[in-house]
Design an enzyme around this catalytic site. Structure first.
Site, mmCIF file in Angstrom:
data_model
loop_
_atom_site.group_PDB
_atom_site.id
_atom_site.type_symbol
_atom_site.label_atom_id
_atom_site.label_comp_id
_atom_site.label_asym_id
_atom_site.label_seq_id
_atom_site.Cartn_x
_atom_site.Cartn_y
_atom_site.Cartn_z
ATOM 1 N N CYS A 1 -6.523 1.578 5.278
ATOM 2 C CA CYS A 1 -7.113 0.324 5.761
ATOM 3 C C CYS A 1 -6.636 0.084 7.189
ATOM 4 O O CYS A 1 -5.823 0.842 7.735
ATOM 5 C CB CYS A 1 -6.700 -0.829 4.858
ATOM 6 N N GLU B 1 0.711 3.986 1.812
ATOM 7 C CA GLU B 1 1.150 4.412 3.143
ATOM 8 C C GLU B 1 2.332 3.570 3.618
ATOM 9 O O GLU B 1 3.289 4.090 4.205
ATOM 10 C CB GLU B 1 -0.001 4.284 4.151
ATOM 11 N N CYS C 1 -2.729 -0.420 7.451
ATOM 12 C CA CYS C 1 -2.001 0.844 7.292
ATOM 13 C C CYS C 1 -2.214 1.747 8.496
ATOM 14 O O CYS C 1 -1.297 2.460 8.933
ATOM 15 C CB CYS C 1 -2.451 1.553 6.017
ATOM 16 N N HIS D 1 0.821 -1.207 0.000
ATOM 17 C CA HIS D 1 0.000 0.000 0.000
ATOM 18 C C HIS D 1 0.860 1.265 0.000
ATOM 19 O O HIS D 1 2.019 1.249 0.424
ATOM 20 C CB HIS D 1 -0.942 0.007 1.200
#
Length: 235
Positions: free
Chosen positions: A192, A166, A195, A164
């Site tokens: 999410c 992040e 993260c 991801h």
């Protein structure tokens, strides 16, 4: 792109004395009459002077806002020394969110392009975008079987090979030795659960996202509340 702004040059008179100034008080009216201009300009008119003419002027760069009761003679540029240029720049949040959107263009995910920017004291310390791990086949070239399958959004996430945005931004900060404790992360969509946990443990204290990936569930809301981090949707 510069904003196109409409402002007016208003002339005031008192006996033989005449003054002109660029004014942004007049709003919502096109080709205002002397009476309308007088009503709009009550607050900025020089003391004891009345409006005698109004000239519409268009500007592609800025407009001028006059302050105070006195009006010294205009300088060589025709702008009163009491005038100031209105600040039309984006806010810091809007600025960094736009940069996150630009970062997302580097994403190789075949499903969703996400970008993240970590900022500390209004300075960028790391960026990241989602995609398969470095030196592996890009997601859009088949590198992630899950993303290239018929699975619906949110399904089989444990099989997804994409990192991801992040996570990548936090990894980049660690890789290059950039401290992010106390910083802020700007992400193009809401984080999410995984993260969110990494963001909290990295010391980042604020999250600003551009759009919802999905609404936070009760577990995520509780995590945000207990950790004390600030999470908000951007402009």
């Amino acid at each position: 792109m510069a904003r196109r702004i409409r402002y007016y040059e208003v002339a005031f008179e008192r006996g033989r004395e005449r003054k002109q100034r660029k004014c942004v008080c007049i709003r919502g009216v096109r080709k205002p009459s002397i009476e309308e201009a007088s009503e709009f300009c009550k607050g900025c008119a020089p003391k004891g002077m009345k409006v005698v003419s109004v000239l519409e002027i268009s500007s592609d760069t800025a407009h001028y806002l006059h302050i105070g009761d006195s009006d010294p003679e205009p300088n060589t540029f025709g702008v009163s020394p009491t005038a100031m240029i209105m600040d039309t720049r984006p806010s810091w949040d809007a600025y960094f969110l736009q940069l996150a959107k630009d970062v997302s263009l580097r994403s190789n995910c075949s499903r969703r392009k996400v970008g993240a920017v970590i900022v500390k004291d209004n300075h960028i310390v790391a960026t990241g975008y989602n995609g398969t791990p470095a030196k592996t086949t890009n997601c859009f070239n088949g590198g992630c079987p899950r993303c290239n399958s018929d699975h619906k959004t949110g399904e089989k996430l444990d099989e997804c090979l994409c990192v991801h945005a992040e996570q990548n931004a936090i990894c980049q900060a660690a890789k290059h030795g950039n401290a992010i404790d106390g910083g802020c992360i700007y992400v193009t969509c809401s984080p999410c659960l995984t993260c969110l946990k990494l963001i909290i443990n990295s010391g980042i204290r604020k999250v600003v996202f551009g759009e919802w990936y999905r609404e936070f569930n009760d577990q995520e809301k509780n995590l945000i509340r207990e950790s004390g981090i600030k999470v908000k949707k951007g402009e």
